[in-house]
Scaffold this active site. Structure first.
Site, PDB file in Angstrom:
ATOM      1  N   PHE A  81       0.836  -1.197   0.000  1.00 51.92           N
ATOM      2  CA  PHE A  81       0.000   0.000   0.000  1.00 51.92           C
ATOM      3  C   PHE A  81       0.872   1.250   0.000  1.00 51.92           C
ATOM      4  O   PHE A  81       0.696   2.149  -0.821  1.00 51.92           O
ATOM      5  CB  PHE A  81      -0.946   0.007   1.204  1.00 51.92           C
ATOM      6  CG  PHE A  81      -2.002   1.073   1.121  1.00 51.92           C
ATOM      7  CD1 PHE A  81      -3.242   0.799   0.563  1.00 51.92           C
ATOM      8  CD2 PHE A  81      -1.762   2.362   1.590  1.00 51.92           C
ATOM      9  CE1 PHE A  81      -4.218   1.783   0.462  1.00 51.92           C
ATOM     10  CE2 PHE A  81      -2.718   3.349   1.498  1.00 51.92           C
ATOM     11  CZ  PHE A  81      -3.956   3.062   0.929  1.00 51.92           C
ATOM     12  N   LYS A 103       4.377   2.004  -0.680  1.00 46.19           N
ATOM     13  CA  LYS A 103       5.593   1.416  -1.223  1.00 46.19           C
ATOM     14  C   LYS A 103       6.841   2.212  -0.891  1.00 46.19           C
ATOM     15  O   LYS A 103       7.952   1.685  -0.975  1.00 46.19           O
ATOM     16  CB  LYS A 103       5.464   1.282  -2.742  1.00 46.19           C
ATOM     17  CG  LYS A 103       4.368   0.329  -3.206  1.00 46.19           C
ATOM     18  CD  LYS A 103       4.270   0.310  -4.720  1.00 46.19           C
ATOM     19  CE  LYS A 103       3.161  -0.625  -5.170  1.00 46.19           C
ATOM     20  NZ  LYS A 103       3.450  -2.033  -4.823  1.00 46.19           N
ATOM     21  N   ASN A 121      -2.424  -7.672  -9.406  1.00 47.46           N
ATOM     22  CA  ASN A 121      -1.452  -6.613  -9.664  1.00 47.46           C
ATOM     23  C   ASN A 121      -0.187  -7.194 -10.280  1.00 47.46           C
ATOM     24  O   ASN A 121       0.196  -8.327 -10.000  1.00 47.46           O
ATOM     25  CB  ASN A 121      -1.126  -5.852  -8.368  1.00 47.46           C
ATOM     26  CG  ASN A 121       0.091  -6.397  -7.656  1.00 47.46           C
ATOM     27  OD1 ASN A 121       1.227  -6.042  -7.979  1.00 47.46           O
ATOM     28  ND2 ASN A 121      -0.146  -7.281  -6.687  1.00 47.46           N
ATOM     29  N   MET A 150       2.567  -4.778 -10.435  1.00 43.95           N
ATOM     30  CA  MET A 150       3.186  -3.466 -10.270  1.00 43.95           C
ATOM     31  C   MET A 150       4.680  -3.497 -10.565  1.00 43.95           C
ATOM     32  O   MET A 150       5.223  -2.592 -11.196  1.00 43.95           O
ATOM     33  CB  MET A 150       2.954  -2.948  -8.854  1.00 43.95           C
ATOM     34  CG  MET A 150       1.485  -2.813  -8.466  1.00 43.95           C
ATOM     35  SD  MET A 150       0.561  -1.644  -9.480  1.00 43.95           S
ATOM     36  CE  MET A 150       1.262  -0.099  -8.931  1.00 43.95           C
ATOM     37  N   PHE A 156       7.363  -3.704  -8.191  1.00 44.99           N
ATOM     38  CA  PHE A 156       8.223  -3.001  -7.231  1.00 44.99           C
ATOM     39  C   PHE A 156       8.536  -1.567  -7.682  1.00 44.99           C
ATOM     40  O   PHE A 156       9.693  -1.127  -7.656  1.00 44.99           O
ATOM     41  CB  PHE A 156       9.538  -3.749  -7.006  1.00 44.99           C
ATOM     42  CG  PHE A 156       9.434  -5.068  -6.306  1.00 44.99           C
ATOM     43  CD1 PHE A 156       8.267  -5.476  -5.676  1.00 44.99           C
ATOM     44  CD2 PHE A 156      10.532  -5.923  -6.264  1.00 44.99           C
ATOM     45  CE1 PHE A 156       8.185  -6.702  -5.033  1.00 44.99           C
ATOM     46  CE2 PHE A 156      10.468  -7.156  -5.610  1.00 44.99           C
ATOM     47  CZ  PHE A 156       9.296  -7.540  -5.003  1.00 44.99           C
ATOM     48  N   SER A 178       7.359 -12.213  -4.675  1.00 45.84           N
ATOM     49  CA  SER A 178       6.487 -11.516  -5.615  1.00 45.84           C
ATOM     50  C   SER A 178       6.558 -12.200  -6.974  1.00 45.84           C
ATOM     51  O   SER A 178       7.649 -12.548  -7.440  1.00 45.84           O
ATOM     52  CB  SER A 178       6.904 -10.052  -5.760  1.00 45.84           C
ATOM     53  OG  SER A 178       6.226  -9.454  -6.854  1.00 45.84           O
ATOM     54  N   ASN A 188       5.975 -10.707  -9.743  1.00 49.33           N
ATOM     55  CA  ASN A 188       6.036  -9.652 -10.752  1.00 49.33           C
ATOM     56  C   ASN A 188       7.440  -9.163 -11.085  1.00 49.33           C
ATOM     57  O   ASN A 188       7.597  -8.237 -11.874  1.00 49.33           O
ATOM     58  CB  ASN A 188       5.169  -8.470 -10.303  1.00 49.33           C
ATOM     59  CG  ASN A 188       3.724  -8.881 -10.116  1.00 49.33           C
ATOM     60  OD1 ASN A 188       3.168  -9.595 -10.938  1.00 49.33           O
ATOM     61  ND2 ASN A 188       3.128  -8.459  -9.009  1.00 49.33           N
ATOM     62  N   THR A 189       8.460  -9.748 -10.462  1.00 45.71           N
ATOM     63  CA  THR A 189       9.851  -9.490 -10.829  1.00 45.71           C
ATOM     64  C   THR A 189      10.410 -10.787 -11.392  1.00 45.71           C
ATOM     65  O   THR A 189      10.454 -11.793 -10.683  1.00 45.71           O
ATOM     66  CB  THR A 189      10.675  -9.039  -9.616  1.00 45.71           C
ATOM     67  OG1 THR A 189      10.172  -7.780  -9.154  1.00 45.71           O
ATOM     68  CG2 THR A 189      12.140  -8.885  -9.982  1.00 45.71           C
ATOM     69  N   LYS A 244       9.408 -13.391   3.483  1.00 45.47           N
ATOM     70  CA  LYS A 244       8.028 -13.464   3.005  1.00 45.47           C
ATOM     71  C   LYS A 244       7.949 -14.471   1.874  1.00 45.47           C
ATOM     72  O   LYS A 244       8.702 -14.384   0.900  1.00 45.47           O
ATOM     73  CB  LYS A 244       7.546 -12.092   2.523  1.00 45.47           C
ATOM     74  CG  LYS A 244       6.058 -12.073   2.152  1.00 45.47           C
ATOM     75  CD  LYS A 244       5.566 -10.654   1.948  1.00 45.47           C
ATOM     76  CE  LYS A 244       4.062 -10.611   1.710  1.00 45.47           C
ATOM     77  NZ  LYS A 244       3.549  -9.228   1.602  1.00 45.47           N
ATOM     78  N   THR A 291       1.017 -15.082   3.537  1.00 43.47           N
ATOM     79  CA  THR A 291       1.733 -15.307   2.287  1.00 43.47           C
ATOM     80  C   THR A 291       1.640 -14.062   1.400  1.00 43.47           C
ATOM     81  O   THR A 291       0.862 -13.152   1.663  1.00 43.47           O
ATOM     82  CB  THR A 291       1.119 -16.482   1.499  1.00 43.47           C
ATOM     83  OG1 THR A 291      -0.238 -16.150   1.169  1.00 43.47           O
ATOM     84  CG2 THR A 291       1.144 -17.747   2.295  1.00 43.47           C
ATOM     85  N   ASN A 292       2.428 -14.111   0.319  1.00 45.76           N
ATOM     86  CA  ASN A 292       2.350 -13.102  -0.728  1.00 45.76           C
ATOM     87  C   ASN A 292       1.147 -13.400  -1.622  1.00 45.76           C
ATOM     88  O   ASN A 292       0.322 -14.254  -1.296  1.00 45.76           O
ATOM     89  CB  ASN A 292       3.661 -13.115  -1.539  1.00 45.76           C
ATOM     90  CG  ASN A 292       4.027 -11.734  -2.069  1.00 45.76           C
ATOM     91  OD1 ASN A 292       3.174 -10.993  -2.546  1.00 45.76           O
ATOM     92  ND2 ASN A 292       5.299 -11.392  -1.987  1.00 45.76           N
TER      93      ASN A 292
END
Length: 363
Positions: free
Chosen positions: A69, A71, A116, A118, A120, A189, A191-192, A228, A256-257
């Site tokens: 939320f 970042k 999402n 996003m 990072f 994550s 997303n990377t 995480k 969890t993520n």
């Protein structure tokens, strides 16, 4: 009467999700800057019965805000005024980066969920560090010894190769550890590119060891360290992470993520497919996140903290996680749907449960 869901339906639901996030977050920050949220601070402060000590840190409530939320540490004070027991900032990377291409945030309203990718997006560790430092000082002034806690979540810079990941995490550690109440290594994550490969025991061990040693060195004290993990690890891999965390004497695990899974969902399957890649958060993650919590609690020592996050929407959800073995609980996606009074409602439900003699501790 709950006003925010109507506001969401009439205003925010029609806006691009990322624009809506920035609009609402900016409103919270402005309210804090001009002193309006001081009223919320008095109304939303958690009841004294909710205080607990975890990882040697005093938390005013077991319920906090998950990373994602805020970042960049831009609104810690505003969020603290809403009653969160802790605010986890990030994910923050060693170098500033814009994140993935837009659009990258999508709502699944029927499921009370979000997808999402996003990537990072943040200003980088050096820019964020002084914001966290200033926020800690201000929180101590406003709240005294029972101030909300600041967690700092760090991740890998996208352009850094996996072979150099350890040093990249150490860049963030050197900038941020001294200002963190606790530090989180995010290797989960989706997303990377390649990031989740770092969850393998052979790569995770040296990474966590290096970050832990460096964090304590630069801070001149022990900085509680957590990792995480993703909900998409199979049960055997989760057990392996628990074993590693125990061997390394980590202070905790966050579970969890977001998930890359898309079942079960009630949203239109074609809409979901059109959105494409990204991490799913919100109500559909509830069952798996709870299952991962139970696996971890059975595997790690009682003194190792578990922070449970994923599909948490109500006070009863928080009570369920605490009873299942979580030491702390985080939420995020429900905040987007329920609005700024959401956390106050959860804290009131927890205080009521305690007053009724219900236990909010692991069995």
């Amino acid at each position: 009467m709950r006003i925010y869901p109507t506001i969401f339906r009439l205003l925010f639901q029609k806006m691009d999700p990322e624009k809506a996030h920035h609009f609402s977050f900016d409103a919270l920050r402005i309210a804090e800057k001009v002193g309006v949220s001081a009223i919320a601070r008095k109304l939303c402060v958690p009841d004294a019965s909710l205080r607990r000590t975890v990882m040697g840190i005093d938390f005013p409530s077991p319920f906090g805000l998950a990373a994602g939320f805020d970042k960049e540490g831009a609104g810690i004070l505003a969020l603290a005024d809403l009653g969160f027991g802790h605010v986890e900032v990030g994910t923050i990377t060693g170098a500033a980066q814009p994140g993935n291409e837009k659009p990258r945030l999508f709502r699944l309203v029927e499921d009370k969920a979000v997808i999402n990718r996003m990537g990072f997006n943040n200003d980088g560790a050096r820019a964020v560090a002084p914001r966290i430092r200033a926020a800690r000082l201000a929180l101590a002034t406003r709240f005294g010894s029972h101030r909300p806690v600041i967690g700092v979540n760090i991740g890998k810079t996208k352009t850094v190769e996996l072979e150099q990941a350890n040093e990249d995490y150490l860049v963030s550690t050197r900038e941020l550890a001294v200002h963190a109440d606790y530090l989180v290594v995010n290797v989960s994550s989706p997303n990377t590119p390649g990031l989740r490969l770092l969850q393998g025991i052979e790569t995770l061990r040296p990474l966590l060891t290096a970050v832990g040693v460096e964090a304590d060195r630069v801070a001149g004290r022990h900085v509680p360290l957590l990792v995480k993990i993703a909900p998409d690890l199979d049960d055997a891999d989760i057990a392996d992470v628990a074993t590693l965390a125990t061997e390394l004497r980590l202070d905790g695990i966050i579970a969890t993520n977001t998930t890359i899974e898309r079942q079960p969902l009630t949203s239109d399957a074609f809409k979901v497919a059109e959105i494409g890649a990204g991490g799913l958060s919100g109500a559909p993650l509830k069952a798996r996140s709870l299952a991962v919590l139970k696996i971890l609690r059975a595997k790690v020592p009682a003194e190792m903290a578990i922070i449970s996050v994923g599909g948490v929407s109500t006070g009863e959800d928080v009570i369920e996680r605490l009873s299942a073995g979580a030491d702390l609980v985080q939420g995020y996606t429900a905040f987007l749907y329920e609005g700024p009074t959401w956390v106050r409602g959860i804290n009131k439900a927890l205080a009521k449960a305690i007053a009724q003699g219900r236990s909010l501790s692991k069995a």
